[in-house]
Write a protein that holds these residues in place. Structure first.
Motif, PDB file in Angstrom:
ATOM      1  N   UNK A  57       3.697  41.247  -7.593  1.00  0.00           N
ATOM      2  CA  UNK A  57       4.314  40.230  -8.323  1.00  0.00           C
ATOM      3  C   UNK A  57       3.194  39.437  -9.278  1.00  0.00           C
ATOM      4  N   UNK A  58       3.720  39.060 -10.433  1.00  0.00           N
ATOM      5  CA  UNK A  58       3.073  38.329 -11.436  1.00  0.00           C
ATOM      6  C   UNK A  58       3.018  36.855 -11.472  1.00  0.00           C
ATOM      7  N   UNK A  59       1.910  36.473 -11.807  1.00  0.00           N
ATOM      8  CA  UNK A  59       1.623  34.925 -12.087  1.00  0.00           C
ATOM      9  C   UNK A  59       1.131  34.528 -13.244  1.00  0.00           C
ATOM     10  N   UNK A  60       1.766  33.450 -13.883  1.00  0.00           N
ATOM     11  CA  UNK A  60       1.202  33.199 -15.207  1.00  0.00           C
ATOM     12  C   UNK A  60      -0.095  32.273 -15.342  1.00  0.00           C
ATOM     13  N   UNK A  61      -0.234  31.563 -14.020  1.00  0.00           N
ATOM     14  CA  UNK A  61      -1.361  30.784 -13.832  1.00  0.00           C
ATOM     15  C   UNK A  61      -1.744  30.562 -12.306  1.00  0.00           C
ATOM     16  N   UNK A  62      -2.864  30.507 -11.970  1.00  0.00           N
ATOM     17  CA  UNK A  62      -3.196  30.350 -10.519  1.00  0.00           C
ATOM     18  C   UNK A  62      -2.602  29.180  -9.816  1.00  0.00           C
ATOM     19  N   UNK A  63      -2.096  29.178  -8.642  1.00  0.00           N
ATOM     20  CA  UNK A  63      -1.517  27.761  -7.961  1.00  0.00           C
ATOM     21  C   UNK A  63      -0.616  28.390  -6.897  1.00  0.00           C
ATOM     22  N   UNK A  64       0.127  27.105  -6.691  1.00  0.00           N
ATOM     23  CA  UNK A  64       1.440  27.258  -5.516  1.00  0.00           C
ATOM     24  C   UNK A  64       2.521  27.787  -6.218  1.00  0.00           C
ATOM     25  N   UNK A  84       1.126  38.187   3.446  1.00  0.00           N
ATOM     26  CA  UNK A  84      -0.350  38.098   3.197  1.00  0.00           C
ATOM     27  C   UNK A  84      -0.367  38.369   1.497  1.00  0.00           C
ATOM     28  N   UNK A  85      -1.176  37.642   0.726  1.00  0.00           N
ATOM     29  CA  UNK A  85      -1.333  37.487  -0.433  1.00  0.00           C
ATOM     30  C   UNK A  85      -2.744  38.157  -1.020  1.00  0.00           C
ATOM     31  N   UNK A  86      -2.838  39.343  -1.588  1.00  0.00           N
ATOM     32  CA  UNK A  86      -4.078  39.980  -1.741  1.00  0.00           C
ATOM     33  C   UNK A  86      -4.965  40.004  -0.455  1.00  0.00           C
ATOM     34  N   UNK A 109       9.547  29.506   1.018  1.00  0.00           N
ATOM     35  CA  UNK A 109       8.002  29.211   1.370  1.00  0.00           C
ATOM     36  C   UNK A 109       7.250  28.895   0.220  1.00  0.00           C
ATOM     37  N   UNK A 110       5.947  28.483   0.346  1.00  0.00           N
ATOM     38  CA  UNK A 110       5.083  28.404  -0.607  1.00  0.00           C
ATOM     39  C   UNK A 110       4.125  28.984  -0.433  1.00  0.00           C
ATOM     40  N   UNK A 111       3.505  29.895  -1.517  1.00  0.00           N
ATOM     41  CA  UNK A 111       2.571  30.952  -1.360  1.00  0.00           C
ATOM     42  C   UNK A 111       1.371  30.582  -2.404  1.00  0.00           C
ATOM     43  N   UNK A 112       0.025  30.657  -2.225  1.00  0.00           N
ATOM     44  CA  UNK A 112      -0.889  30.538  -3.391  1.00  0.00           C
ATOM     45  C   UNK A 112      -1.100  32.041  -4.075  1.00  0.00           C
ATOM     46  N   UNK A 113      -0.814  31.972  -5.553  1.00  0.00           N
ATOM     47  CA  UNK A 113      -1.184  33.098  -6.127  1.00  0.00           C
ATOM     48  C   UNK A 113      -2.125  32.730  -7.235  1.00  0.00           C
ATOM     49  N   UNK A 114      -2.748  33.868  -7.450  1.00  0.00           N
ATOM     50  CA  UNK A 114      -4.022  33.985  -8.559  1.00  0.00           C
ATOM     51  C   UNK A 114      -3.190  34.285  -9.922  1.00  0.00           C
ATOM     52  N   UNK A 115      -3.880  34.031 -10.978  1.00  0.00           N
ATOM     53  CA  UNK A 115      -3.324  34.292 -12.185  1.00  0.00           C
ATOM     54  C   UNK A 115      -3.293  35.974 -12.403  1.00  0.00           C
ATOM     55  N   UNK A 116      -2.279  36.434 -12.884  1.00  0.00           N
ATOM     56  CA  UNK A 116      -2.176  38.108 -12.923  1.00  0.00           C
ATOM     57  C   UNK A 116      -1.487  38.759 -11.740  1.00  0.00           C
ATOM     58  N   UNK A 117      -1.804  39.923 -11.551  1.00  0.00           N
ATOM     59  CA  UNK A 117      -1.111  40.465 -10.514  1.00  0.00           C
ATOM     60  C   UNK A 117      -1.526  40.153  -8.937  1.00  0.00           C
ATOM     61  N   UNK A 118      -0.516  40.079  -8.205  1.00  0.00           N
ATOM     62  CA  UNK A 118      -0.845  39.678  -6.938  1.00  0.00           C
ATOM     63  C   UNK A 118       0.171  40.687  -5.905  1.00  0.00           C
ATOM     64  N   UNK A 119      -0.569  41.192  -4.618  1.00  0.00           N
ATOM     65  CA  UNK A 119       0.191  41.865  -3.922  1.00  0.00           C
ATOM     66  C   UNK A 119       0.525  41.139  -2.588  1.00  0.00           C
ATOM     67  N   UNK A 120       1.954  41.073  -2.470  1.00  0.00           N
ATOM     68  CA  UNK A 120       2.299  40.377  -1.302  1.00  0.00           C
ATOM     69  C   UNK A 120       2.872  41.581  -0.357  1.00  0.00           C
ATOM     70  N   UNK A 121       2.062  41.462   0.936  1.00  0.00           N
ATOM     71  CA  UNK A 121       2.535  42.164   2.098  1.00  0.00           C
ATOM     72  C   UNK A 121       3.447  41.491   2.964  1.00  0.00           C
TER      73      UNK A 121
END
Length: 185
Positions: A57-64, A84-86, A109-121
């Motif tokens: 998944x893609x995130x525009x900004x880092x955060x929740x 799991x994220x990354x 739910x709420x997940x923390x993602x970093x800016x850019x591509x993130x792999x959710x398992x």
């Protein structure tokens, strides 16, 4: 006095179909035998411990980010899922039976993602003996508009003097620091 309200701004969702994910050979089948799914099918993992698949998944900004997981669980058992994220475990949840493989439910739910591509398992876990495999997963919806509680301040002067507020705003977010200073007039 502090008043509390919920931010009701319109939430925009990005949809990711589960069948677009990746997985090791023999771990997942893409099925379409239970109506009500979206896209070309849904992910049906092998009914074994540690069965998994990944979604990027893609995130525009880092955060929740708020994440809705759409699933069907027609079994009579809860289906535990670990997210799991990354490669960092962030969440373990139980997908309760939805009473039919054709009834699609969702959990938020709420997940923390970093800016850019993130792999959710999405991985099956076995906190209770005998429960293996995931619920069928149709899609996920992601939004960085995490609904938060908003506070407003109502300052009442109880005597002589004034109260200075810094910063001066109509609404304040959770965990925002507000400085109040009483000064003599």
């Amino acid at each position: 006095q502090i008043s509390e309200s919920v931010d009701n701004t319109k939430t925009e969702w990005t949809i990711y179909e589960a069948e677009k994910g990746t997985w090791p050979e023999g771990m997942v089948s893409i099925d379409s035998n239970h109506e009500g799914f979206t896209g070309s099918g849904f992910v049906n993992t092998a009914n074994k411990l540690n069965a998994y698949f990944d979604m990027v998944v893609e995130a525009d900004v880092s955060g929740a980010y708020t994440v809705k997981i759409y699933y069907a669980n027609g079994s009579d058992s809860n289906r535990p899922i670990q997210l799991s994220v990354n490669e960092s475990i962030q969440f373990t949840e139980i997908h309760c039976p939805s009473n039919s493989w054709k009834i699609w439910d969702f959990t938020t739910i709420c997940l923390n993602l970093k800016k850019g591509s993130n792999t959710i398992r999405f991985a099956s876990v076995d906190p209770q003996l005998g429960i293996k495999g995931l619920a069928n997963i149709d899609k996920i919806a992601i939004s960085n508009n995490v609904r938060s509680t908003i506070y407003s301040l109502d300052i009442k002067n109880a005597g002589l003097g004034t109260v200075l507020i810094n910063p001066v705003k109509k609404k304040y977010a959770t965990d925002e620091v507000v400085e109040l200073k009483a000064v003599k007039s």
